[in-house]
Design a protein around this motif. Structure first.
Motif, short mmCIF file in Angstrom:
data_model
loop_
_atom_site.label_atom_id
_atom_site.label_comp_id
_atom_site.label_asym_id
_atom_site.label_seq_id
_atom_site.Cartn_x
_atom_site.Cartn_y
_atom_site.Cartn_z
N GLN A 64 0.85 -1.21 0.00
CA GLN A 64 0.00 0.00 0.00
C GLN A 64 0.87 1.25 0.00
O GLN A 64 0.64 2.19 -0.75
CB GLN A 64 -0.88 0.02 1.27
CG GLN A 64 -2.10 -0.84 1.19
CD GLN A 64 -3.29 -0.12 0.56
OE1 GLN A 64 -3.16 0.92 -0.05
NE2 GLN A 64 -4.46 -0.70 0.69
N GLN A 68 0.62 3.62 -3.25
CA GLN A 68 -0.43 4.60 -2.98
C GLN A 68 -0.34 5.83 -3.91
O GLN A 68 -1.27 6.15 -4.64
CB GLN A 68 -0.29 5.04 -1.51
CG GLN A 68 -1.28 6.05 -1.04
CD GLN A 68 -2.62 5.44 -0.79
OE1 GLN A 68 -2.78 4.24 -0.76
NE2 GLN A 68 -3.62 6.27 -0.69
N ALA A 118 -3.86 -0.58 -4.36
CA ALA A 118 -3.85 0.69 -3.61
C ALA A 118 -4.68 1.75 -4.34
O ALA A 118 -4.14 2.54 -5.12
CB ALA A 118 -2.41 1.16 -3.43
#
Length: 461
Positions: A64, A68, A118
């Motif tokens: 993540q 992201q 993500a």
């Protein structure tokens, strides 16, 4: 004069905010439902050790954190929906991989793959594309509430679903929810006219370096990093404490979390109201960090009975919920004009890195020093955070606004400087390529008429 701020959200805006809030909620449910059960049920998996259980709990945070911001930037190029669909499919694939695993390594691989989906930044950007300026804060708040609610539901649903269907069944449920999220984006969320470039909801490359150099933003990034590290590490030790020290069967843990979350939610509200109304957010933040530190020391010293563990868990979630709600609000206040999207991107990355470190550290400390060592490690992290929290400046009590500009005003080089002279304006920046003015204002001091007069007085050129 017609005031657009009094308008209600349109039907399509409500569908967009509600649909995307549900997508967020399903995804967060899938992430968090394993938290209360992996430490107890996961030990039945082949090759399981406390350190590897900790890695499985926090593993999603690694991917993540890495993906992201890149996924958010990719959504600016190829569109929001393809990135969201891809992310949800990857998340579902990770859940299927974990569901079919017989060893802890398979669960770790599944959690890493889940984290690779993500989509948070892309979902927030799509929400900005589909809502008007005056309703965006409300729409963002709906997503914020859905995240908080899904965390609470996950703490209760995780133990109940695992009791009924086992750990495999829990991961299959997670995969199903990801596919349901795809259906919601396809069938419920309205189409947009294309990406709307908006610095309040996306990462701007030019704002990245100033954000990483901003001392108070870095303090808040450290805060969310520690908060999620402590959460993940505590959930390596807390479920095991309930079984080993308090003698509570793992099938009954759900009522402890339900009690703690309900009391914790209502317990935090007076402090949030006090902090905002009396402009004492720094005091509220520092107090909550101190309570979190006391909780970890309490678990370490007195966590030998069910009553003590329930009391400590209630206190823990009151402080956790308060901090989880307060930190994004402080990021919004402290970030420079036009820098909120970038600040939130760095903040989310810090959150996921904290979750990864917390799971890994919690498992390692438990394996090498037992339950008490996990709580002491968490207490040390909280003490570090407290030092940075108390040295933070009181945040400015300002609201971020983005105002579209007429062409002449967008070309006016002195507009931002003149804005800063108006009472109540704390920061201002003109982004010519967006034909927009980003300002931070104290709504108690701002004279809206002077603001509009200054924009309209821009010389034509």
């Amino acid at each position: 004069m017609h005031d657009p701020h009094n308008e209600r959200m349109s039907g399509s805006e409500t569908r967009a905010a509600g649909g995307l809030a549900l997508v967020f909620a399903f995804r967060m449910l899938g992430m968090f439902m394993v938290l209360p059960v992996l430490a107890t049920y996961g030990m039945d998996l082949a090759d399981a050790t406390p350190a590897l259980i900790g890695l499985a709990i926090g593993a999603y945070g690694l991917t993540q954190a890495l993906l992201q911001i890149p996924f958010g930037m990719l959504s600016d190029r190829i569109g929001r929906r393809p990135v969201i669909y891809l992310g949800l499919l990857v998340f579902a694939a990770g859940a299927v991989l974990a569901a079919q695993a017989d060893s802890i390594w398979g669960v770790i691989a599944g959690r890493i793959l889940q984290g690779a989906g993500a989509i948070s930044a892309a979902v927030m950007a799509l929400l900005s594309d589909l809502t008007r300026e005056q309703h965006r804060t409300k729409a963002m708040a709906m997503i914020g509430m859905s995240i908080g609610l899904s965390f609470a539901v996950a703490m209760v649903a995780g133990p109940l679903l695992t009791r009924a269907f086992g750990l495999h069944g829990l991961f299959w449920t997670t995969a199903g929810m990801a596919l349901l999220g795809i259906a919601i984006v396809g069938l419920v969320v309205p189409r947009s006219n294309g990406p709307l470039h908006h610095r309040e909801s996306e990462v701007a490359g030019k704002a990245l370096l100033p954000t990483l150099r901003h001392p108070d933003l870095l303090r808040l990034d450290l805060g969310i990093f520690v908060l999620h590290a402590v959460l993940m590490a505590s959930f390596v030790a807390l479920p095991l404490s309930l079984v080993e020290n308090a003698g509570l069967p793992k099938e009954q843990h759900w009522w402890v979390y339900l009690t703690a979350l309900l009391i914790g939610f209502f317990g935090m509200l007076p402090f949030i109201i006090y902090g905002e109304k009396k402009r004492q957010m720094k005091r509220v933040l520092s107090g909550a960090v101190a309570v979190l530190l006391i909780c970890e020391l309490f678990f370490w010293r007195f966590g030998g009975s069910l009553q003590a563990l329930v009391f400590g868990t209630v206190l823990f979630f009151t402080a956790f919920n308060l901090l989880e709600a307060t930190l994004p609000s402080l990021i919004s206040k402290v970030s420079p004009a036009g820098g909120k999207g970038t600040a939130m991107g760095v903040y989310a990355t810090s959150q996921f890195l904290g979750a990864a470190l917390g799971g890994i550290l919690g498992g390692w400390l438990f394996q090498h020093g037992g339950l008490g060592m996990v709580f002491l490690g968490c207490a040390a992290l909280c003490a570090l955070w407290l030092v940075f929290a108390v040295t933070m400046r009181e945040p400015p009590y300002v609201t971020s606004l983005r105002l579209p500009l007429p062409p002449a005003a967008a070309r006016d080089a002195g507009l931002a400087e003149r804005m800063l002279k108006l009472p109540g304006v704390a920061d201002a920046i003109v982004v010519a390529e967006e034909a927009a003015l980003y300002i931070k204002v104290d709504s108690e001091q701002l004279d809206r008429t002077s603001l509009e007069r200054e924009i309209n007085a821009a010389p034509a050129c």
